[in-house]
Design a protein around this motif. Structure first.
Motif, PDB file in Angstrom:
ATOM      1  N   GLY A   1       0.171   3.934   1.653  1.00 25.22           N
ATOM      2  CA  GLY A   1       0.147   4.539   2.971  1.00 25.22           C
ATOM      3  C   GLY A   1      -0.695   5.796   3.031  1.00 25.22           C
ATOM      4  O   GLY A   1      -1.428   6.138   2.102  1.00 25.22           O
ATOM      5  N   ASP A   2      -0.553   6.520   4.170  1.00 27.91           N
ATOM      6  CA  ASP A   2      -1.378   7.695   4.393  1.00 27.91           C
ATOM      7  C   ASP A   2      -0.851   8.896   3.602  1.00 27.91           C
ATOM      8  O   ASP A   2       0.149   8.813   2.894  1.00 27.91           O
ATOM      9  CB  ASP A   2      -1.445   8.006   5.888  1.00 27.91           C
ATOM     10  N   GLU A   3      -1.547  10.018   3.773  1.00 27.31           N
ATOM     11  CA  GLU A   3      -1.207  11.223   3.030  1.00 27.31           C
ATOM     12  C   GLU A   3       0.189  11.729   3.382  1.00 27.31           C
ATOM     13  O   GLU A   3       0.928  12.193   2.500  1.00 27.31           O
ATOM     14  CB  GLU A   3      -2.251  12.313   3.314  1.00 27.31           C
ATOM     15  N   ARG A   4       0.567  11.647   4.656  1.00 28.06           N
ATOM     16  CA  ARG A   4       1.891  12.125   5.071  1.00 28.06           C
ATOM     17  C   ARG A   4       2.990  11.307   4.386  1.00 28.06           C
ATOM     18  O   ARG A   4       3.989  11.868   3.930  1.00 28.06           O
ATOM     19  CB  ARG A   4       2.032  12.038   6.582  1.00 28.06           C
ATOM     20  N   ARG A   5       2.791   9.989   4.283  1.00 28.57           N
ATOM     21  CA  ARG A   5       3.783   9.152   3.628  1.00 28.57           C
ATOM     22  C   ARG A   5       3.852   9.464   2.135  1.00 28.57           C
ATOM     23  O   ARG A   5       4.947   9.532   1.559  1.00 28.57           O
ATOM     24  CB  ARG A   5       3.480   7.672   3.840  1.00 28.57           C
ATOM     25  N   ARG A   6       2.720   9.622   1.494  1.00 27.58           N
ATOM     26  CA  ARG A   6       2.702   9.918   0.059  1.00 27.58           C
ATOM     27  C   ARG A   6       3.402  11.244  -0.225  1.00 27.58           C
ATOM     28  O   ARG A   6       4.153  11.368  -1.205  1.00 27.58           O
ATOM     29  CB  ARG A   6       1.268   9.952  -0.452  1.00 27.58           C
TER      30      ARG A   6
ATOM     31  N   GLN B   1       0.832  -1.194   0.000  1.00 33.24           N
ATOM     32  CA  GLN B   1       0.000   0.000   0.000  1.00 33.24           C
ATOM     33  C   GLN B   1       0.871   1.250   0.000  1.00 33.24           C
ATOM     34  O   GLN B   1       1.997   1.247   0.479  1.00 33.24           O
ATOM     35  CB  GLN B   1      -0.899   0.002   1.250  1.00 33.24           C
TER      36      GLN B   1
END
Length: 1002
Positions: free
Chosen positions: A338-343, A336
């Motif tokens: 991941g979340d927005e912070r990771r992207r 995956q």
């Protein structure tokens, strides 16, 4: 000379002496001498009664001498009419040597007084040291004098007669391992740590040639197995990557604590810090992106950091490769996003890497699987970094199989009874091997299991015969740096205990080698390598001993090309599982367990948690809430039928559902220092999860455990911006971004409040002549690695006080490494700050001392007269920096004789009841002043005096010198706009100042 020389006085001589003394005290000449020396009123003190008392005292002293003389034989001393060339008794000498830690070796300098090593420094000539040393290097000298070492050979758990120690070892090796008993070697196995010694590798070749069916197995608890397997997967050949961090403008670290313990040498810290030094607004900095599960030292220096479970790093690496367009159609993104912070993190990092092609770097940590390492190599190749920021070397001695594969095979052979002769060369594998291999129980089945060990540990308990291992400061050898550069290790002292052997000497005896002494083995090996026994090779040999580096030994550079299709296939089918994960990391206290009995390392706080004398299960605030635990509550970690009970410790910045546990604690067989400390994480570390384990069952246990930290950690809440911790950090720390610094260079001046100083005494300070010592500490370079604290402890004979006293706030370290969080509890930033004595010009401690024990020197030092100090502790109460340490107890009581050998003879050993603190290593200042005077020099050059903290600092964050010299480094640093004084508004005018912390966010 160790023998005491006694004077024997005959009866006639004594009587003649008494008559002469009686006559003398009654003469006019004697009375005149008394008047001259003691004043005219002293006649009354030397009347007949006083003379009689003098005679009584003299008689008693001579009587004691006579009694003693009767108890000891009369000895005759002979002067040494021919001294040792270039040797002055009492003077310290430096000898080049090397130390292997895990799978990395570093060139060092050992400081010796009269043949007694007391201190370790970095070797300026060595490429992986460059004059610096880490905390483990510093503490290794204390392990040399550990009274709990193996002090003699042991058989069946019983010590052999010490008088026959040498013979017992020789008889066992020559008898049990005789050639007729070993045959073709089918029952012979050698288990060692990774071989980084060329001379030992040559002996291994000779032994396996003599016994073709024998096998040599290597095992390191802190292993690079997946790193090596990743290179093999990517390039199809065994190569080792060497990262030129100094050349990288942008660095992305994927679970790699390269500024901490994941690389073993100090070189990454040195190179990284050079790109963080800012002298003007025109300078540039590198930029560091970090994705990791636990908050590491590397994460604390990051400009952008995200918390990610270790098992999800593979997905981060895959997404980063996709964003960079690496591999084209041959690479498939897994997992995956991941979340927005990771992207956002991946998107920005990818753009930054693309903009710095050829000057960027992506690295992965040793806990990550081989596929991740292979993918990282592919990313660096696609960015054009190979040959620039990363170079690959071909290791000629690289094993064909991984350590784990061969160790599994050995354990199976031991269980099946096919191994009759087992030789274990250090490393304590019974304690460190994966728990599912049951190595200890299997070793007990071998008929002849001999262990070469430094201490009485878990492996020594199951071995049939134990040989005391010679410490690296007691033995000859050689060791290889990560790029192949060789250092000759010299013995600074003869082995302290009988029967001690090095791994070289044990293998040479079993192989039937012509050379049996360590010196002969190493010297003859390198003489042959250098061209044979001739003047030229002898000259190179002597230069190698002097410099600590054997020339032209760097491994050849390999031309490699990563295979994208093979890497893509390896990435598939390895998706992480849900539930909790446990991450295994080396300990800042004991590493893999080898420093568990070292008091210096046990007591120095962990750089991030500030824990002392223990390890714990680090978890995020959310994970703690899910488990229903808080600081010190016991939790149970269960995996594969094995369990570990360990206290919880809430750590800001930790990834949710990820629990980090440090290895090297909970030893069942250990000396008195390490006994009962910490919890054994090896109990749940299996062969299929050496770096991290997923799908782990974690639940709340019963009871609590008292954890000790040297810095208040408990007020951590969800929003650090609203609690006292950040307000305190704002008082002591000056921090901004590089961009804002260029816009507002004098930003540090806006922090301070300067009340009117009416009526405040300001002592005159003459900066026009003489030396005025000062120090500057660059917070932008410091990573909080503890090297300065342990170096200071070694240099200044600072005692170890134990967990109970640390809990009471009585630690004795002269340098305190403070760690401050800033931001939210989930995504905080960290700043570390070394705090020694500030050497205030207007020192508050001096004004309140009732006995003038703390005084100001003409050169600006706040000196301590220990002989005057009566322990009122007024000075400590009046010190706003809290850097003075009080000797509450006699910490040296019960010190063994061997432990006393580590003390620096240039520094006093303090008893209880006195105040201690940093003095800029005044003994080193005086030493250089005396040396300059002896050489006819009137000026001490800048950099000639280096306090212990400055000399060992891997990041060169600490600079000391003469502030009166405008060209000195310290004077120039203090002129920088980032320079500020802690608590400047108090008008104490500290000589130690700081350079503000800068970050370089995108």
């Amino acid at each position: 000379m160790s023998e005491l020389v006694q004077i024997k006085i005959s009866k006639e001589t004594g009587q003649q002496y008494w008559r002469s003394l009686n006559q003398l005290t009654g003469t006019a000449e004697f009375k005149a001498w008394v008047d001259r020396e003691f004043g005219a009123d002293a006649d009354a003190t030397f009347d007949g009664t006083s003379r009689r008392n003098i005679l009584k005292l003299m008689a008693a002293s001579f009587g004691l001498a006579g009694v003693t003389a009767c108890r000891r034989p009369v000895e005759h001393i002979v002067p040494n009419v021919k001294g040792v060339e270039d040797y002055v008794p009492g003077r310290k000498y430096f000898y080049a040597t090397g130390m292997k830690l895990g799978q990395a070796s570093t060139g060092l300098l050992a400081v010796a007084y009269d043949g007694r090593p007391t201190k370790i420094e970095g070797n300026p000539e060595h490429p992986f040291s460059q004059g610096a040393a880490n905390a483990f290097h510093q503490a290794s000298v204390l392990s040399l004098y550990d009274p709990d070492r193996v002090t003699g050979p042991m058989q069946g758990g019983n010590r052999v007669d010490p008088k026959n120690a040498e013979g017992a070892v020789n008889d066992y090796l020559n008898g049990t391992f005789a050639a007729d008993k070993l045959g073709n070697g089918s029952g012979l196995r050698i288990l060692s740590e990774s071989v980084a010694s060329p001379s030992l590798a040559s002996l291994r070749t000779a032994l396996l040639a003599k016994y073709p069916n024998a096998k040599w197995v290597e095992w390191d608890a802190i292993t690079n197995t997946d790193v090596q397997a990743g290179a093999q997967l990517a390039f199809g050949q065994p190569v080792r990557a060497h990262y030129a961090i100094e050349k990288a403008d942008v660095i992305v670290s994927l679970d790699d604590d390269f500024l901490g313990l994941d690389h073993g040498t100090v070189l990454p810290m040195k190179e990284f810090s050079r790109r963080r030094r800012i002298t003007s607004t025109n300078d540039t900095m590198n930029r560091l992106y970090v994705a990791e599960s636990q908050f590491s030292v590397t994460g604390s220096g990051a400009d952008h950091r995200i918390r990610v479970r270790s098992s999800e790093i593979r997905e981060v690496a895959s997404s980063l490769a996709k964003a960079l367009g690496v591999g084209g159609n041959q690479l498939t993104v897994v997992g995956q996003e991941g979340d927005e912070r990771r992207r956002k993190f991946i998107e920005v990092a990818a753009k930054d890497l693309q903009a710095s092609r050829g000057k960027s770097l992506v690295v992965a940590g040793p806990r990550q699987p081989a596929a991740v390492h292979a993918l990282v190599h592919l990313i660096n190749q696609s960015l054009g970094n190979v040959g620039s920021t990363v170079v690959f070397h071909r290791n000629p001695d690289a094993p064909a199989r991984t350590q784990l594969e061969t160790l599994k095979e050995l354990s199976g052979e031991l269980a099946g009874g096919s191994v009759t002769h087992l030789v274990i060369l250090g490393g304590n594998p019974v304690y460190t091997a994966p728990v599912d291999l049951q190595l200890g129980a299997n070793i007990a089945k071998a008929a002849n299991a001999v262990y070469l060990g430094l201490e009485h540990d878990e492996t020594a308990k199951v071995a049939k015969f134990v040989i005391p291992e010679a410490h690296y400061l007691e033995s000859w050898g050689d060791t290889t740096a990560p790029n192949g550069v060789v250092t000759i290790t010299q013995p600074i002292i003869q082995p302290l205990y009988g029967g001690a052997r090095s791994a070289l000497e044990v293998v040479a005896a079993i192989a039937g080698h012509k050379d049996r002494r360590g010196y002969d083995i190493v010297r003859n090996f390198w003489t042959a390598k250098l061209g044979g026994a001739n003047d030229a090779s002898n000259k190179v040999w002597r230069k190698a001993l002097h410099d600590g580096v054997v020339p032209n030994t760097e491994w050849p550079v390999a031309q490699v090309s990563a295979d994208a299709a093979r890497i893509n296939a390896a990435l598939q089918g390895s998706a992480s599982r849900g539930g909790y994960e446990v991450v295994f990391v080396p300990s800042w206290h004991s590493y893999d367990g080898r420093f568990a009995n070292n008091g210096w390392m046990q007591e120095v706080p962990d750089p991030m948690t500030k824990l002392s004398w223990d390890n714990a299960a680090l978890m995020s605030i959310a994970t703690a809430k899910k488990l229903g635990v808080w600081q010190g509550d016991m939790i149970v970690i269960e995996r594969g039928g094995n369990s570990l009970e360990i206290p919880a410790f809430i750590m800001p910045g930790q990834a949710d559902d990820s629990i980090t546990v440090a290895l090297g604690y909970g030893r069942s067989e250990v000396g008195r220092v390490g006994k009962g400390t910490g919890f054994n994480a090896y109990r749940v570390r299996t062969s299929d999860a050496l770096g991290f384990a997923t799908g782990v069952n974690v639940r709340k246990g019963t009871g609590t455990y008292h954890l000790v930290t040297t810095q208040d950690h408990y007020p951590v809440i969800d929003d650090l911006g609203k609690n006292e911790a950040e307000r305190r950090a704002g008082v002591f720390i000056r921090e901004t971004t590089l961009e804002k610094f260029k816009q507002e260079p004098d930003f540090v001046k806006h922090y301070d409040e300067h009340p009117p100083l009416v009526g405040v005494y300001e002592p005159p300070v003459n900066y026009d002549h003489g030396y005025q010592w000062g120090m500057a500490i660059d917070l932008n370079s410091c990573v909080g690695c503890n090297a300065c604290t342990v170096a200071c402890q070694a240099e200044n004979n600072i005692p170890v006080v134990g967990k109970e006293q640390v809990a009471r706030g009585r630690e004795m370290h002269w340098i305190r490494l403070d760690r401050y969080f800033k931001g939210s509890g989930d995504e905080p930033e960290v700043v570390t700050q070394p705090v020694p004595c500030m050497q205030c010009e207007n020192a508050p401690c001096e004004n309140v001392c009732p006995v003038a024990a703390t005084v100001h020197s003409p050169e600006g030092l706040n000196d301590m007269a220990y002989n005057r100090c009566v322990g009122t502790r007024y000075c400590s109460n009046n010190c706003p920096y809290k850097v003075r340490r009080f000797n509450f107890l006699d910490w040296h009581k019960g010190t063994q004789e061997s432990q006393k050998m580590v003390w620096n003879p240039d520094v006093t050993v303090r008893m209880r009841g006195v105040m201690e603190k940093c003095n800029y290593c005044v003994q080193r200042i005086q030493e250089k002043k005396i040396q300059a005077k002896a050489e006819g020099r009137r000026v001490i050059q800048d950099g000639e005096i280096q306090p212990a903290c400055m000399q060992t600092c891997p990041t060169e964050a600490i600079v000391f010198g003469n502030m009166n010299d405008p060209n000195s480094r310290v004077a120039m640093l203090k002129k920088q706009q980032r320079n500020y004084a802690m608590l400047e508004e108090l008008n104490v005018r500290p000589r130690t100042t700081y350079l503000a912390k800068l970050r370089n966010p995108h």
